[in-house]
Motif scaffolding. Structure first.
Motif, PDB file in Angstrom:
ATOM      1  N   GLY B 156      35.946 -49.165 -12.405  1.00 25.05           N
ATOM      2  CA  GLY B 156      36.612 -50.272 -11.731  1.00 25.05           C
ATOM      3  C   GLY B 156      35.646 -51.421 -11.512  1.00 25.05           C
ATOM      4  N   PHE B 157      35.946 -52.274 -10.520  1.00 28.05           N
ATOM      5  CA  PHE B 157      35.073 -53.417 -10.263  1.00 28.05           C
ATOM      6  C   PHE B 157      33.759 -52.965  -9.640  1.00 28.05           C
ATOM      7  CE2 PHE B 157      38.993 -55.921 -10.646  1.00 28.05           C
ATOM      8  CZ  PHE B 157      38.521 -56.942 -11.466  1.00 28.05           C
ATOM      9  N   ALA B 158      32.682 -53.589 -10.051  1.00 27.07           N
ATOM     10  CA  ALA B 158      31.364 -53.271  -9.505  1.00 27.07           C
ATOM     11  C   ALA B 158      31.275 -53.760  -8.061  1.00 27.07           C
ATOM     12  CB  ALA B 158      30.281 -53.931 -10.364  1.00 27.07           C
ATOM     13  N   ASP B 159      30.413 -53.142  -7.296  1.00 27.55           N
ATOM     14  CA  ASP B 159      30.191 -53.582  -5.918  1.00 27.55           C
ATOM     15  C   ASP B 159      29.388 -54.878  -5.916  1.00 27.55           C
ATOM     16  OD1 ASP B 159      31.499 -51.383  -4.929  1.00 27.55           O
ATOM     17  OD2 ASP B 159      29.658 -50.168  -4.806  1.00 27.55           O
ATOM     18  N   GLY B 160      29.407 -55.518  -4.756  1.00 29.19           N
ATOM     19  CA  GLY B 160      28.551 -56.684  -4.560  1.00 29.19           C
ATOM     20  C   GLY B 160      28.931 -57.890  -5.386  1.00 29.19           C
ATOM     21  N   THR B 161      30.230 -58.047  -5.657  1.00 29.07           N
ATOM     22  CA  THR B 161      30.659 -59.164  -6.486  1.00 29.07           C
ATOM     23  C   THR B 161      30.776 -60.451  -5.701  1.00 29.07           C
ATOM     24  OG1 THR B 161      32.965 -58.707  -5.957  1.00 29.07           O
ATOM     25  CG2 THR B 161      32.056 -57.644  -7.921  1.00 29.07           C
ATOM     26  N   GLY B 162      30.898 -60.352  -4.379  1.00 34.22           N
ATOM     27  CA  GLY B 162      31.167 -61.548  -3.603  1.00 34.22           C
ATOM     28  C   GLY B 162      32.648 -61.869  -3.531  1.00 34.22           C
ATOM     29  N   PHE B 163      33.465 -61.138  -4.296  1.00 28.92           N
ATOM     30  CA  PHE B 163      34.916 -61.332  -4.222  1.00 28.92           C
ATOM     31  C   PHE B 163      35.432 -60.603  -2.972  1.00 28.92           C
ATOM     32  CE2 PHE B 163      36.683 -62.441  -8.643  1.00 28.92           C
ATOM     33  CZ  PHE B 163      35.508 -63.065  -9.050  1.00 28.92           C
ATOM     34  N   PRO B 164      36.338 -61.220  -2.199  1.00 33.42           N
ATOM     35  CA  PRO B 164      36.953 -60.502  -1.072  1.00 33.42           C
ATOM     36  C   PRO B 164      37.656 -59.244  -1.593  1.00 33.42           C
ATOM     37  CG  PRO B 164      37.511 -62.845  -0.979  1.00 33.42           C
ATOM     38  CD  PRO B 164      36.826 -62.608  -2.300  1.00 33.42           C
ATOM     39  N   ASP B 169      41.518 -55.948  -4.943  1.00 32.84           N
ATOM     40  CA  ASP B 169      42.651 -55.019  -4.917  1.00 32.84           C
ATOM     41  C   ASP B 169      43.792 -55.540  -5.791  1.00 32.84           C
ATOM     42  OD1 ASP B 169      41.379 -53.260  -3.320  1.00 32.84           O
ATOM     43  OD2 ASP B 169      42.441 -53.781  -1.463  1.00 32.84           O
ATOM     44  N   GLU B 170      44.054 -56.828  -5.662  1.00 32.58           N
ATOM     45  CA  GLU B 170      45.144 -57.411  -6.437  1.00 32.58           C
ATOM     46  C   GLU B 170      44.826 -57.448  -7.932  1.00 32.58           C
ATOM     47  OE1 GLU B 170      48.263 -58.600  -5.479  1.00 32.58           O
ATOM     48  OE2 GLU B 170      47.749 -57.466  -3.672  1.00 32.58           O
ATOM     49  N   LEU B 171      43.545 -57.601  -8.229  1.00 32.16           N
ATOM     50  CA  LEU B 171      43.136 -57.728  -9.634  1.00 32.16           C
ATOM     51  C   LEU B 171      43.092 -56.381 -10.354  1.00 32.16           C
ATOM     52  CD1 LEU B 171      40.190 -60.323  -9.457  1.00 32.16           C
ATOM     53  CD2 LEU B 171      42.423 -60.665 -10.557  1.00 32.16           C
ATOM     54  N   GLU B 172      42.891 -55.324  -9.609  1.00 32.58           N
ATOM     55  CA  GLU B 172      42.614 -54.006 -10.193  1.00 32.58           C
ATOM     56  C   GLU B 172      43.624 -53.609 -11.297  1.00 32.58           C
ATOM     57  OE1 GLU B 172      39.971 -52.046  -8.685  1.00 32.58           O
ATOM     58  OE2 GLU B 172      40.136 -50.534 -10.248  1.00 32.58           O
ATOM     59  N   ASP B 173      44.896 -53.588 -10.963  1.00 28.30           N
ATOM     60  CA  ASP B 173      45.904 -53.123 -11.921  1.00 28.30           C
ATOM     61  C   ASP B 173      46.010 -54.001 -13.171  1.00 28.30           C
ATOM     62  OD1 ASP B 173      46.479 -50.862 -10.571  1.00 28.30           O
ATOM     63  OD2 ASP B 173      48.363 -51.577  -9.682  1.00 28.30           O
ATOM     64  N   PRO B 174      46.191 -55.316 -12.990  1.00 29.43           N
ATOM     65  CA  PRO B 174      46.306 -56.130 -14.212  1.00 29.43           C
ATOM     66  C   PRO B 174      45.029 -56.107 -15.053  1.00 29.43           C
ATOM     67  CG  PRO B 174      46.295 -57.527 -12.230  1.00 29.43           C
ATOM     68  CD  PRO B 174      46.424 -56.112 -11.773  1.00 29.43           C
ATOM     69  N   ARG B 176      42.956 -53.588 -15.417  1.00 31.28           N
ATOM     70  CA  ARG B 176      42.930 -52.332 -16.173  1.00 31.28           C
ATOM     71  C   ARG B 176      43.731 -52.481 -17.465  1.00 31.28           C
ATOM     72  NH1 ARG B 176      45.580 -49.284 -12.901  1.00 31.28           N
ATOM     73  NH2 ARG B 176      43.768 -48.929 -11.573  1.00 31.28           N
ATOM     74  N   THR B 177      44.917 -53.070 -17.338  1.00 29.86           N
ATOM     75  CA  THR B 177      45.790 -53.247 -18.497  1.00 29.86           C
ATOM     76  C   THR B 177      45.184 -54.219 -19.511  1.00 29.86           C
ATOM     77  OG1 THR B 177      47.689 -52.879 -17.063  1.00 29.86           O
ATOM     78  CG2 THR B 177      48.121 -53.885 -19.216  1.00 29.86           C
ATOM     79  N   LEU B 178      44.640 -55.322 -19.017  1.00 30.93           N
ATOM     80  CA  LEU B 178      44.072 -56.318 -19.933  1.00 30.93           C
ATOM     81  C   LEU B 178      42.873 -55.740 -20.685  1.00 30.93           C
ATOM     82  CD1 LEU B 178      44.404 -59.460 -17.627  1.00 30.93           C
ATOM     83  CD2 LEU B 178      45.620 -59.087 -19.788  1.00 30.93           C
ATOM     84  N   VAL B 179      42.039 -54.991 -19.994  1.00 29.32           N
ATOM     85  CA  VAL B 179      40.873 -54.397 -20.659  1.00 29.32           C
ATOM     86  C   VAL B 179      41.327 -53.360 -21.689  1.00 29.32           C
ATOM     87  CG1 VAL B 179      38.786 -53.003 -20.331  1.00 29.32           C
ATOM     88  CG2 VAL B 179      39.318 -54.860 -18.733  1.00 29.32           C
ATOM     89  N   ALA B 180      42.360 -52.593 -21.328  1.00 26.62           N
ATOM     90  CA  ALA B 180      42.834 -51.554 -22.250  1.00 26.62           C
ATOM     91  C   ALA B 180      43.404 -52.157 -23.530  1.00 26.62           C
ATOM     92  CB  ALA B 180      43.895 -50.694 -21.563  1.00 26.62           C
ATOM     93  N   THR B 181      43.978 -53.348 -23.422  1.00 36.23           N
ATOM     94  CA  THR B 181      44.630 -53.960 -24.583  1.00 36.23           C
ATOM     95  C   THR B 181      43.803 -55.068 -25.213  1.00 36.23           C
ATOM     96  OG1 THR B 181      45.788 -55.462 -23.063  1.00 36.23           O
ATOM     97  CG2 THR B 181      46.953 -53.449 -23.735  1.00 36.23           C
ATOM     98  N   GLY B 182      42.661 -55.391 -24.588  1.00 35.27           N
ATOM     99  CA  GLY B 182      41.820 -56.454 -25.148  1.00 35.27           C
ATOM    100  C   GLY B 182      42.450 -57.829 -25.009  1.00 35.27           C
ATOM    101  N   LYS B 183      43.292 -57.997 -24.024  1.00 32.77           N
ATOM    102  CA  LYS B 183      43.924 -59.303 -23.818  1.00 32.77           C
ATOM    103  C   LYS B 183      43.295 -60.018 -22.622  1.00 32.77           C
ATOM    104  CE  LYS B 183      48.349 -57.962 -25.886  1.00 32.77           C
ATOM    105  NZ  LYS B 183      48.023 -58.476 -27.226  1.00 32.77           N
TER     106      LYS B 183
END
Lengths: 379, 379
Positions: B156-164, B169-174, B176-183
C-alpha cells in the motif's frame, strides 16, 4: 548472410539483384516455384546467393537456406539452372539442428544473368511483369530449364521468346491473372506436341502508401510501412515542415496543398492513403480530393466523432458521402490493438493497410479457421 | 528533440530519465494527467525535456510539444512544478502550422528530481508502482502541487508521505486498481478537511515476450516487439545457434531444452510466448510446459493441421488439451494480414500479441464502432 539481409523487403532484394547485375558479380538466384503442404514463404519468394556472402532474401524460415547455398556453388560452377525438390513432410529432425519444416518445396536455382534484367527494370519502373520460366527439360518442344519469356500486361508475351506458339497460347490467360494479382505458380502446359512445366512469376511493384502529415507521429508509420515493403511518400501540407531529413525512410517527401492531391501522382488501386495531418480542415479537403481518385483505402486518424463532423460538412455542401465511398474510408484508422505509444499506433495503422492491400479483414488467424494463405499454408 | 527520441518506447524514456537523474542533468518531466475529448496519448504519457535537447517521449501527436518545451524553461528557472491545461477543441488553426488537435489536455510539468527515483527504480526492477501526485494547491490540507506518495502493490502507500491519512484512505482503492491495470487518472479526493486533486499514475514494467526459436525469422519478431515496448527474451532450443549477436534487439538470449521452460524464469499473466522453433517435437514439448505456467498467450507458428497433430499426441498420452487451455493457444499465430515476407509475418504476430496484451480482439476500428481507447479517444 546476416539476418538483416535475410529479412529484407522484396524491393530491397530486387535492389540487391540490380546491383549484382550492374557489378557483374557472379551470383545465383533461388526462387520458390512450388509448395505442397505448409510453408513459411510462397511461390515467387526469392533469395540471392553471392559467393562473397552478399546475398539477400529468404525462401523458407531457415529450413533450406544452408542446403540451397551449398547447391548454388554447383549451379555457378556448371553455369546452368536446375530445379530441386525437398520433401520435408513428417521428418522434423532431419535438418541438422532440428529446424525442420513441413511440406514439399521446389526451388529453381539459376545463375544470375541478363535474362533477369527485364524483371528488375520493370519492377523498378513501377510496372508489373510476368516471367514464364521453363522448369522441365522438354526436348520434343525444344525447351529446356531456364528458357524464359516475358509478359507485359499491355502487350502480352513478347515476340522471339523461343517458346512454341501453342505453349504461349496456353500460358496467356493464367499469366494475365497471376500478373494482375502478383501471384506465382508452376503450370503444366499441355499441347499437341507435348507437355512442359512452366513457372509463371507475377511480379508487381510494391504498393504505394501516401501519408498526409508532417508531425513526429508520421515517421513510425513510414518506418514500419517501409519494413513491410510499401513505397512510402510523405505529403506535408503548408510546407513548413517538409524535408527529407525528418523522414529518412520515406521514398519521397513532397509539400503540397490538399487541393493539389489529384495531380500529385498517379493514383491507382494499389495506392493507399493515410491522412494524419491533425488539422481538421486539411484532413477534410484531403478526403474530398482522395475520394476523386480510384484508391480503395483512405485511413483517417481521429475519433469517429471527428469524422461525423466532416461528414456533416460534406452534406452541408451538397456533396454527401455515399455508402460506396464510406467503404473506402477507414476511420478511426487502424486495428483495435489498444496501445497508445507512437509505434503502437503506427503498428495498428500499418497492420490495417497490409490487410487491406491483401484483401483481408484483419482478425486473429486462430479464431478465424481456414488456411493462412490462399493456396498454401505457412509453417 | 529528434523524431526518433520522440517516438521511443516507454522503457527507453524511463532509461533516459534514469540517465538524466544519474548525471544530475537539469531537466523537466511533462506528464499528461487528464484528457477530455480526443487525444493521441492518454494520461500517464511522459516527455522528458532537457535544455541540452536530449529529451525523449511524447505527450501529444506534436500539437503541444513546442509550447510545453517553452514552459519547461520557466519550470526549471522557478524550480517548481506546475499544471497547465490546453483547450484545443474546435480551434484547429491556432497552433502555428495548423497541426491543431481536438480535446482538452492537462499536463503536469515538474523539475526532474530525486522524487522520481522510486518509480524509475521499481519499473527497472520489474515491479509495478503507483505514484500519487498532488496537482492542486490545497493549503487547508497542507498539500501543494508536486507533493508525492508512492504505492506498492504488496504494502500500500508508504509511511511518511505528508499526505493526510483521510486522503490516503480515499486513494487506496482506486490506486490499487490503476496500478493493477497500468492506467493513470486524476482523481478528486473529498475529505472532511477539504478536497484535493491527485494524479495517480499506475506504472507497470513492460510486458515480457518470450520467443522460442533461433531461425532468421525470429529477429524481425524481436525487433518489432522491442519497438512496441516488450521486454524480449529469445529461448533457443538445442543451443547451437544461441548467441546475443544474432538478436541484437533482444533483452536476453538463453539456450535451454523445452523441459527446462517452467524453471527458466518467472511466468506471470503479463508474459507472452511465441513458439516458432519450426521443430514439431520441440514445439510440442514447449507447449506442454508453457501450459503448466499461468501465461494467457501461447502463439504457435504453423498451420492448424500441425497443431491438430500435436493435439492428437497430447490425447494419446492421456493428457488431452482442455477447452480452457485452447483459449490460451493462438495457432495459426498472428493476425490475418495476408503477407508472407519475414517482416509481414512478424507484423502479424506482434500485432496479435499487442492486442492480447491490451485485452483486445483485433479488428478494424472503423468496422467495430465504439471508442478507440477505454476512456478517451485518439486524435
Amino acid at each position: 548472410m546476416s539476418t538483416s539481409d535475410w529479412s529484407l523487403p522484396e524491393t530491397a532484394v530486387f535492389d540487391r539483384i540490380r546491383t549484382t547485375l550492374d557489378d557483374d558479380t557472379a551470383a545465383v538466384l533461388a526462387t520458390v516455384i512450388a509448395v505442397d503442404g505448409s510453408a513459411y514463404r510462397r511461390p515467387g519468394a526469392k533469395m540471392l546467393i553471392r559467393p562473397d556472402g552478399g546475398g539477400a532474401g529468404s525462401i523458407t524460415a531457415g529450413c533450406l537456406e544452408d542446403e540451397v547455398r551449398a547447391l548454388a556453388a554447383d549451379v555457378l560452377a556448371d553455369d546452368s539452372p536446375r530445379v530441386e525438390t525437398w520433401d520435408l513432410t513428417g521428418d522434423d529432425d532431419v535438418w541438422g539442428l532440428g529446424i525442420g519444416c513441413n511440406g514439399v518445396i521446389t526451388v529453381l536455382l539459376e545463375p544470375l544473368d541478363e535474362s533477369h534484367h527485364p524483371v528488375v527494370d520493370a519492377r523498378g519502373a513501377g510496372d508489373a511483369i510476368g516471367v514464364a520460366t521453363v522448369v522441365s527439360d522438354e526436348p520434343e518442344l525444344d525447351l529446356a530449364v531456364g528458357d524464359r519469356a516475358y509478359y507485359e500486361p499491355a502487350d502480352g508475351f513478347a515476340d522471339g521468346t523461343g517458346f512454341p506458339a501453342a505453349v504461349l497460347d496456353e500460358l496467356e490467360d493464367p499469366t494475365r491473372t497471376l500478373v494482375a494479382t502478383g501471384k506465382s505458380e508452376t503450370l503444366t502446359v499441355e499441347t499437341d506436341a507435348g507437355r512442359v512445366e512452366v513457372f509463371v512469376d507475377g511480379v508487381r511493384p510494391p504498393p504505394d502508401l501516401v501519408v498526409f502529415g508532417s508531425g513526429h507521429d508520421v515517421e513510425p508509420v513510414v518506418e514500419l510501412a517501409n519494413r513491410v515493403d510499401f513505397r512510402v511518400t510523405v505529403v506535408s501540407f503548408r510546407g513548413g515542415r517538409a524535408d527529407d531529413d525528418r523522414f529518412p525512410r520515406a521514398d519521397g517527401v513532397v509539400s503540397a496543398s490538399p487541393r493539389e492531391i489529384p495531380d500529385l501522382r498517379e493514383w491507382n488501386a494499389d495506392t493507399y492513403a493515410v491522412v494524419m495531418s491533425h488539422n481538421f480542415l486539411d484532413d477534410r479537403l484531403a478526403l474530398e480530393r482522395l475520394l476523386e481518385t480510384p484508391i480503395e483505402y483512405i485511413g483517417i486518424m481521429g475519433p469517429q466523432k471527428r469524422f461525423e463532423e466532416m461528414r456533416e460538412e460534406f452534406a452541408a455542401e451538397n456533396r454527401p458521402i455515399t455508402d460506396a465511398e464510406l467503404k473506402r474510408i477507414y476511420t478511426p484508422i487502424g486495428l483495435s490493438l489498444g496501445g497508445d505509444a507512437p509505434y503502437q499506433i503506427a503498428l495498428s495503422i500499418v497492420a490495417e493497410v497490409v490487410a487491406v492491400a491483401n484483401d483481408r479483414t484483419a482478425q486473429h488467424l486462430s479464431r478465424r479457421g481456414g488456411p493462412i494463405h490462399d493456396r498454401t499454408e505457412r509453417d
